[in-house]
Design an enzyme around this catalytic site. Structure first.
Site, PDB file in Angstrom:
ATOM      1  N   ASP A 224      27.453 -11.814 -37.890  1.00  0.00           N
ATOM      2  CA  ASP A 224      26.248 -12.560 -37.502  1.00  0.00           C
ATOM      3  C   ASP A 224      25.171 -12.390 -38.577  1.00  0.00           C
ATOM      4  O   ASP A 224      25.504 -12.131 -39.733  1.00  0.00           O
ATOM      5  CB  ASP A 224      25.792 -12.115 -36.096  1.00  0.00           C
ATOM      6  CG  ASP A 224      25.068 -13.233 -35.360  1.00  0.00           C
ATOM      7  OD1 ASP A 224      24.102 -13.776 -35.912  1.00  0.00           O
ATOM      8  OD2 ASP A 224      25.466 -13.585 -34.234  1.00  0.00           O
TER       9      ASP A 224
ATOM     10  N   HIS B 194      25.856 -14.683 -41.081  1.00  0.00           N
ATOM     11  CA  HIS B 194      25.062 -15.879 -40.810  1.00  0.00           C
ATOM     12  C   HIS B 194      23.798 -15.967 -41.659  1.00  0.00           C
ATOM     13  O   HIS B 194      22.935 -16.792 -41.395  1.00  0.00           O
ATOM     14  CB  HIS B 194      24.739 -15.971 -39.320  1.00  0.00           C
ATOM     15  CG  HIS B 194      25.956 -16.174 -38.462  1.00  0.00           C
ATOM     16  ND1 HIS B 194      25.919 -16.316 -37.113  1.00  0.00           N
ATOM     17  CD2 HIS B 194      27.278 -16.273 -38.795  1.00  0.00           C
ATOM     18  CE1 HIS B 194      27.149 -16.478 -36.628  1.00  0.00           C
ATOM     19  NE2 HIS B 194      27.983 -16.446 -37.634  1.00  0.00           N
TER      20      HIS B 194
END
Ligand SMILES: *[C@@H]1O[C@H](CO)[C@@H](O)[C@H](O)[C@H]1NC(C)=O
Ligand SMILES: *[C@@H]1O[C@H](CO)[C@@H](O)[C@H](O)[C@H]1NC(C)=O
Ligand SMILES: *[C@@H]1O[C@H](CO)[C@@H](O)[C@H](O)[C@H]1NC(C)=O
Ligand SMILES: *[C@@H]1O[C@H](CO)[C@@H](O)[C@H](O)[C@H]1NC(C)=O
Ligand SMILES: *[C@@H]1O[C@H](CO)[C@@H](O)[C@H](O)[C@H]1NC(C)=O
Ligand SMILES: *[C@@H]1O[C@H](CO)[C@@H](O)[C@H](O)[C@H]1NC(C)=O
Ligand SMILES: *[C@@H]1O[C@H](CO)[C@@H](O)[C@H](O)[C@H]1NC(C)=O
Ligand SMILES: *[C@@H]1O[C@H](CO)[C@@H](O)[C@H](O)[C@H]1NC(C)=O
Length: 415
Positions: free
Chosen positions: A236, A259
């Protein structure tokens, strides 16, 4: 003339005396600041990776935290201490250092959290002046949590609740976490809520690219933060911040996969979030789904002001520059709402590299609260594998300076 010379020689004698006094003070200070070293093994920990060393850890913390002398609490090298969820409370009597040379590892099964707060593993509350260092490892052993997450497991039963944050600080001041490895977090690896004066430097944070919600470093209602010289490679965001955060410096970061670096998501459930004075510079992002991102939910309030992203290199990044005021991360579509978190004064300077998708710059702002005072300066983003990328803007106002590739889509005035 003579007077000037005399004054000067007096001055240099004075300087020498001051320097001598400083040296004397330094050494006497070192004696006065005697410190005590405690190790987990002193408290009966086994460190074989199997035995339950939780009580030993808690006892060691209690002793170190209550010590009249500055304490260094060591987690010995070449050993692994299995620790069940713990709450470590401050403030401590003196500054405390947690010197992690070995490994602290979580129990693997989520079932071990039965009857406990599912959001916590190593939870540190109310400390002032704690440093964590030592070159060792904190291992969340999150594999079973990821396997049960609905984000990954599409059949019932799956886990919709948030797994524990591996290392979570709340209500803290003057905390530094430096030079350790954080790996396989059940959820966020290192997070700070309502903290001030925080350093998170020289860290290695690693988890697989497909591990859900394993943000590297997460801030919530936290200010005066330095995040520098880190390698972050997770499933993430490498760095994310929400709530009210200010004076944040993110520098010299290698990020990816993951991310990217994210401001937000802001304004979830109509909350008021205020983010200001954030500087992100000198970051290398590789194979991330986003580069630098600002995301907010419709219906939120507050603002994201005075943000600067500078000297960022992207390699095969799916959304290198993205501002999204329509963020919606839920199974059902989000209702359209007029309120929005205001995005203003955001600069992207010296951002170059390659985009994994055709659209390298994506700026989608709200009708009611457009983005203003944006600036793109010396940006060069091309397609991975060659070719031109594109830019798209909606309700995005500001200016371009220097070379901007793909051409800027910002509108000049919003009248
Ligand atoms: C390990 O020790 C802690 C602290 O005493 C306790 O809360 C936990 O239940 C123990 N775990 C097991 C599996 O016994
Ligand atoms: C941020 O912290 C507040 C409490 O201070 C909490 O209500 C909120 O859920 C937190 N947000 C996130 C994304 O963790
Ligand atoms: C952020 O600050 C604003 C204004 O002080 C406040 O209304 C809001 O509740 C704060 N948000 C959080 C998550 O603490
Ligand atoms: C956000 O709102 C949804 C419904 O709109 C609710 O189910 C959820 O509990 C809320 N979350 C928080 C953290 O308040
Ligand atoms: C990026 O992803 C590609 C394809 O999966 C892989 O071959 C490459 O090694 C990755 N690069 C880095 C730096 O991780
Ligand atoms: C770029 O990223 C995509 C996934 O987003 C991946 O499929 C591809 O292999 C990557 N290419 C390189 C050259 O790393
Ligand atoms: C929100 O507005 C957009 C654009 O007008 C529309 O396409 C979309 O269906 C609306 N969403 C909902 C949930 O009403
Ligand atoms: C942008 O980057 C590409 C790829 O590195 C390079 O070929 C091109 O000359 C650059 N363009 C400008 C205007 O700097």
């Amino acid at each position: 003339m003579a007077l000037a010379v005399t004054t000067r020689s007096h001055l240099s004698v004075l300087r020498a005396l001051v320097a001598l006094a400083a040296v004397v003070l330094y050494f006497s200070g070192a004696v006065a600041d005697a410190r005590v070293l405690l190790t987990l093994d002193d408290f009966g920990a086994v460190g074989d990776g199997i035995a339950n060393d939780t009580q030993a850890f808690v006892n060691a913390w209690t002793a170190a935290c209550g010590s009249e002398q500055q304490a260094v609490l060591a987690v010995p090298a070449a050993k692994a201490y299995r620790i069940w969820p713990v709450q470590l409370a401050g403030p401590c009597k003196k500054k405390l250092k947690l010197l992690i040379a070995g490994t602290i590892v979580a129990p693997a099964s989520p079932d071990e959290w039965a009857g406990r707060d599912p959001m916590k593993w190593l939870y540190i509350y109310g400390v002032d002046g704690l440093s964590v260092s030592g070159g060792g490892t904190i291992d969340g052993a999150g594999q079973e949590w990821w396997a049960r997450s609905c984000k990954r497991k599409k059949t019932q039963p799956c886990n919709t609740r948030s797994p524990p944050r591996a290392v979570h600080f709340e209500e803290c001041r003057g905390v530094s976490v430096q030079g350790v490895t954080l790996q396989n977090g059940q959820q966020f690896h290192l997070s700070f809520t309502r903290c001030r004066d925080v350093k998170a430097n020289f860290l290695r944070v690693v988890a697989p690219a497909d591990s859900p919600n394993t943000d590297g470093i997460h801030l919530n209602d936290t200010s005066h933060v330095q995040i520098m010289d880190n390698l972050i490679s997770t499933g993430d965001d490498c760095v994310s911040m929400v709530g009210n955060c200010s004076d944040i410096r993110v520098r010299d970061i290698s990020c990816g996969p993951g991310h990217g670096i994210s401001i937000g998501s802001l304004g979830k459930n109509r909350t008021t979030d205020r983010i200001q004075n954030v500087r992100v510079d000198t970051c290398l992002l590789t194979n991330t789904t986003n580069g630098v991102r600002i995301k907010s939910w419709q219906g939120g309030m507050g603002f994201a002001h005075d943000l600067r992203f500078e000297s960022v290199v992207m390699k095969n990044v799916s959304n290198p520059i993205i501002i999204d005021q329509y963020y919606c991360d839920q199974p059902t579509p989000c209702a359209n709402q007029t309120e929005a978190v205001e995005v203003r004064k955001v600069e992207f300077v010296d951002v170059r590299g390659t985009s994994a998708t055709a659209q390298a710059i994506k700026i989608a702002c709200s009708d009611a609260v457009p983005c203003r005072e944006l600036e793109l300066r010396n940006v060069n983003l091309t397609l991975e594998g060659g070719g031109a990328a594109s830019a798209s803007c909606y309700k995005a106002f500001g200016k371009a300076a220097g070379t901007v590739v793909p051409g800027s889509c910002l509108a000049r005035h919003d009248s």
